[in-house]
Design a protein around this motif. Structure first.
Motif, PDB file in Angstrom:
ATOM      1  N   ALA A   1      24.351  26.919  34.615  1.00  0.00           N
ATOM      2  CA  ALA A   1      24.155  28.590  33.925  1.00  0.00           C
ATOM      3  C   ALA A   1      24.154  28.966  35.838  1.00  0.00           C
ATOM      4  O   ALA A   1      24.533  29.798  36.225  1.00  0.00           O
ATOM      5  CB  ALA A   1      22.973  29.049  33.680  1.00  0.00           C
TER       6      ALA A   1
ATOM      7  N   LYS B   1      31.087  32.344  40.200  1.00  0.00           N
ATOM      8  CA  LYS B   1      31.986  33.227  40.489  1.00  0.00           C
ATOM      9  C   LYS B   1      31.549  34.527  41.552  1.00  0.00           C
ATOM     10  O   LYS B   1      32.464  35.106  41.601  1.00  0.00           O
ATOM     11  CB  LYS B   1      31.297  33.329  38.522  1.00  0.00           C
TER      12      LYS B   1
ATOM     13  N   LYS C   1      38.757  36.618  33.318  1.00  0.00           N
ATOM     14  CA  LYS C   1      38.290  36.451  34.462  1.00  0.00           C
ATOM     15  C   LYS C   1      37.040  38.015  35.685  1.00  0.00           C
ATOM     16  O   LYS C   1      36.337  37.659  35.255  1.00  0.00           O
ATOM     17  CB  LYS C   1      38.611  35.585  34.868  1.00  0.00           C
TER      18      LYS C   1
ATOM     19  N   TYR D   1      33.821  39.095  32.784  1.00  0.00           N
ATOM     20  CA  TYR D   1      33.444  37.838  32.043  1.00  0.00           C
ATOM     21  C   TYR D   1      33.411  36.563  32.624  1.00  0.00           C
ATOM     22  O   TYR D   1      34.525  35.846  33.408  1.00  0.00           O
ATOM     23  CB  TYR D   1      34.035  37.715  29.887  1.00  0.00           C
ATOM     24  N   VAL D   2      32.364  35.881  32.236  1.00  0.00           N
ATOM     25  CA  VAL D   2      32.756  34.325  32.473  1.00  0.00           C
ATOM     26  C   VAL D   2      33.669  33.708  31.539  1.00  0.00           C
ATOM     27  O   VAL D   2      33.444  34.183  30.081  1.00  0.00           O
ATOM     28  CB  VAL D   2      30.910  33.786  32.310  1.00  0.00           C
ATOM     29  N   ILE D   3      34.377  32.943  31.907  1.00  0.00           N
ATOM     30  CA  ILE D   3      35.113  32.235  30.577  1.00  0.00           C
ATOM     31  C   ILE D   3      35.063  30.609  30.854  1.00  0.00           C
ATOM     32  O   ILE D   3      35.248  29.847  32.303  1.00  0.00           O
ATOM     33  CB  ILE D   3      37.254  32.871  31.106  1.00  0.00           C
TER      34      ILE D   3
ATOM     35  N   PHE E   1      36.036  16.791  28.560  1.00  0.00           N
ATOM     36  CA  PHE E   1      35.683  17.533  28.973  1.00  0.00           C
ATOM     37  C   PHE E   1      36.764  16.738  30.305  1.00  0.00           C
ATOM     38  O   PHE E   1      37.285  17.602  31.245  1.00  0.00           O
ATOM     39  CB  PHE E   1      33.948  16.704  30.318  1.00  0.00           C
TER      40      PHE E   1
ATOM     41  N   THR F   1      39.428  19.527  32.218  1.00  0.00           N
ATOM     42  CA  THR F   1      39.256  19.711  33.311  1.00  0.00           C
ATOM     43  C   THR F   1      40.772  19.206  34.046  1.00  0.00           C
ATOM     44  O   THR F   1      41.472  20.457  34.866  1.00  0.00           O
ATOM     45  CB  THR F   1      38.380  18.450  34.281  1.00  0.00           C
ATOM     46  N   GLN F   2      41.466  18.104  33.567  1.00  0.00           N
ATOM     47  CA  GLN F   2      42.892  18.091  33.999  1.00  0.00           C
ATOM     48  C   GLN F   2      43.973  19.275  33.578  1.00  0.00           C
ATOM     49  O   GLN F   2      44.509  19.479  34.440  1.00  0.00           O
ATOM     50  CB  GLN F   2      43.322  16.797  33.357  1.00  0.00           C
TER      51      GLN F   2
ATOM     52  N   LYS G   1      43.436  22.411  34.944  1.00  0.00           N
ATOM     53  CA  LYS G   1      44.240  21.872  36.903  1.00  0.00           C
ATOM     54  C   LYS G   1      45.707  22.469  37.170  1.00  0.00           C
ATOM     55  O   LYS G   1      46.126  23.030  38.110  1.00  0.00           O
ATOM     56  CB  LYS G   1      43.597  20.197  37.597  1.00  0.00           C
TER      57      LYS G   1
ATOM     58  N   ASP H   1      36.360  29.436  34.502  1.00  0.00           N
ATOM     59  CA  ASP H   1      34.806  29.645  35.381  1.00  0.00           C
ATOM     60  C   ASP H   1      33.593  28.011  34.907  1.00  0.00           C
ATOM     61  O   ASP H   1      33.159  27.695  36.521  1.00  0.00           O
ATOM     62  CB  ASP H   1      33.813  30.686  34.780  1.00  0.00           C
ATOM     63  N   CYS H   2      34.099  27.561  33.823  1.00  0.00           N
ATOM     64  CA  CYS H   2      33.404  26.059  34.154  1.00  0.00           C
ATOM     65  C   CYS H   2      33.734  25.775  32.935  1.00  0.00           C
ATOM     66  O   CYS H   2      34.862  26.132  31.515  1.00  0.00           O
ATOM     67  CB  CYS H   2      31.623  26.615  33.613  1.00  0.00           C
ATOM     68  N   ILE H   3      33.503  24.496  32.715  1.00  0.00           N
ATOM     69  CA  ILE H   3      34.471  23.772  31.340  1.00  0.00           C
ATOM     70  C   ILE H   3      33.534  23.279  30.826  1.00  0.00           C
ATOM     71  O   ILE H   3      32.767  22.781  31.166  1.00  0.00           O
ATOM     72  CB  ILE H   3      35.057  21.722  32.049  1.00  0.00           C
ATOM     73  N   ILE H   4      33.400  23.764  29.142  1.00  0.00           N
ATOM     74  CA  ILE H   4      32.329  22.844  28.299  1.00  0.00           C
ATOM     75  C   ILE H   4      32.920  22.161  27.049  1.00  0.00           C
ATOM     76  O   ILE H   4      34.353  22.387  26.720  1.00  0.00           O
ATOM     77  CB  ILE H   4      31.837  24.680  27.623  1.00  0.00           C
TER      78      ILE H   4
ATOM     79  N   LEU I   1      24.173  26.518  27.878  1.00  0.00           N
ATOM     80  CA  LEU I   1      24.474  25.858  29.270  1.00  0.00           C
ATOM     81  C   LEU I   1      24.194  27.044  30.082  1.00  0.00           C
ATOM     82  O   LEU I   1      24.216  26.878  31.353  1.00  0.00           O
ATOM     83  CB  LEU I   1      25.782  25.123  28.985  1.00  0.00           C
ATOM     84  N   LEU I   2      24.933  28.549  29.021  1.00  0.00           N
ATOM     85  CA  LEU I   2      25.159  29.633  30.290  1.00  0.00           C
ATOM     86  C   LEU I   2      24.059  30.308  30.142  1.00  0.00           C
ATOM     87  O   LEU I   2      24.221  31.300  31.138  1.00  0.00           O
ATOM     88  CB  LEU I   2      25.919  30.489  29.683  1.00  0.00           C
ATOM     89  N   GLU I   3      23.032  29.900  29.431  1.00  0.00           N
ATOM     90  CA  GLU I   3      21.220  30.260  29.172  1.00  0.00           C
ATOM     91  C   GLU I   3      21.943  31.919  29.039  1.00  0.00           C
ATOM     92  O   GLU I   3      21.594  33.124  29.475  1.00  0.00           O
ATOM     93  CB  GLU I   3      20.988  30.696  31.334  1.00  0.00           C
TER      94      GLU I   3
END
Lengths: 240, 240
Positions: free
Chosen positions: A134, A141, B120, B123-125, B133, B137-138, B141, B148-151, B172-174
């Motif tokens: 987090a 960001k 974005k 918000y966090v996207i 994962f 990610t690939q 890209k 903002d992150c890969i979950i 994960l994002l708290e």
């Protein structure tokens, strides 16, 4: 050539990508101004917060002296100790929680964001940090750090420089360790990455501990790259 | 207002963000051209790959009928079955491995990337996908999806629609579950998110199974938003 066989660059964040010290001092000073606290030694508090709260906190967990907690908890626990010690009283719980989140609002070094954009044009770029998922997501960001993905050692409840922490990056990205390079300002971090089979790039940050602060040692000759900043690293990797 | 209390939007990827079917068919056809295979029914192979390899493969793992493997393994195993079944012979191991990675090279729907940029800005996207994962990610890209992150549910060796898979995002994002909204094209996915306390936005993708393919049912009235595409969702959330 190494620059051709690499697929991903993973980055230490606190210190390497961001000026944690300047950022945390500014956050503390803003609280001091708002609360009319004039005689607090915020720079010393910031250094102790990082050194005793985070670095030694992680070392104690790795040594088995204390049970695992994430780095956000380490930051918060230390802050709860430091506030009375430095004469900072009268903060509400939300104010303390917000100050603990100063570590989510770190400013990047001037070369960080433009350098990352260049490096991203060829490689997957990711964090590989002991900061929480987090914290790293929020920080990126706010600062505009254009990571392809966030990798935190929290995902495996481990910490760098454990071997498992470095192997997390190639495993999650489905790469071989030698297709991944750690970029970091700290020799112990790079040595840990080397031991796990990753390549290494040292980017010393002589201002990490402030002007006149602790200086980095001469670069170890075993690192694959030594660069003045992220732009210089991109140039060494042949990225225009 | 809901748009003010939300902090993060998490997205189903296959189908919701990307045209998996058109992309996989194009990847297959390119292999067919290169290998001089003229009579392969690639669209039916693609549909079976998705339905039997991925959707039913996940269902069997969730039912405890087969041990956990990640979705990349499901894709590869099914491909190994489908190639001889559809008369595709003579591919080398690297060619088969590359074709299995067609799922890393999915093209986004036309509204996906511009819509994500708008979303974005507030918000966090993040992805919240059963894709691995590395795959997510690939894919991001290559396609320019600005997460903002890969979950990935792979991080906990689980799969949507397990409750734990949805709770991974707020943990994960708290954040609290009700500060997070799942954006998805599939009702079962959104129902799973609802059951875990997340908010929901339905973005139907009537072309997911091709022109004339399976059509989405009428929107369930319990979803917080129903949008024609990601741009329309941004507008409904008050983002210009």
């Amino acid at each position: 050539m190494l620059s051709d066989s690499l697929r991903a660059l993973v980055f230490d964040v606190f210190g390497t990508c961001t000026d944690w010290r300047g950022s945390v001092i500014r956050a503390c000073q803003a609280v001091g101004m708002a609360k009319g606290l004039n005689n607090v030694d915020w720079p010393t508090l910031a250094d102790e917060w990082r050194r005793d709260g985070y670095i030694r906190g992680i070392a104690r967990i790795r040594a088995g002296e204390t049970p695992y907690v994430g780095s956000d908890v380490l930051f918060r626990r230390k802050l709860d100790e430091l506030l009375p010690k430095y004469g900072v009283n009268g903060l509400s719980e939300p104010e303390i929680a917000d100050l603990a989140h100063a570590w989510r609002r770190l400013d990047p070094w001037p070369d960080t964001v433009p350098g990352l954009h260049r490096l991203k044009s060829r490689y997957v770029i990711a964090t590989l940090s002991n900061g929480s998922f987090a914290t790293l997501t929020q920080m990126a960001k706010r600062a505009g750090m254009p990571w392809d993905c966030i990798i935190s050692t929290e995902l495996r409840q481990t910490f760098k420089p454990e071997r498992e922490a470095y192997l997390l990056a190639p495993r999650l990205l489905e790469l071989d360790p030698d297709q991944v390079m750690l970029v970091a300002a700290h020799e112990s971090d790079l040595k840990g990455a080397q031991a796990a089979g990753l390549h290494t790039a040292l980017v010393p940050r002589p201002l990490e501990w402030g002007p006149g602060g602790l200086q980095p040692p001469p670069p170890d000759p075993s690192f694959d790259f030594v660069a003045q900043d992220f732009g210089h690293l991109a140039t060494q990797l042949g990225i225009s």
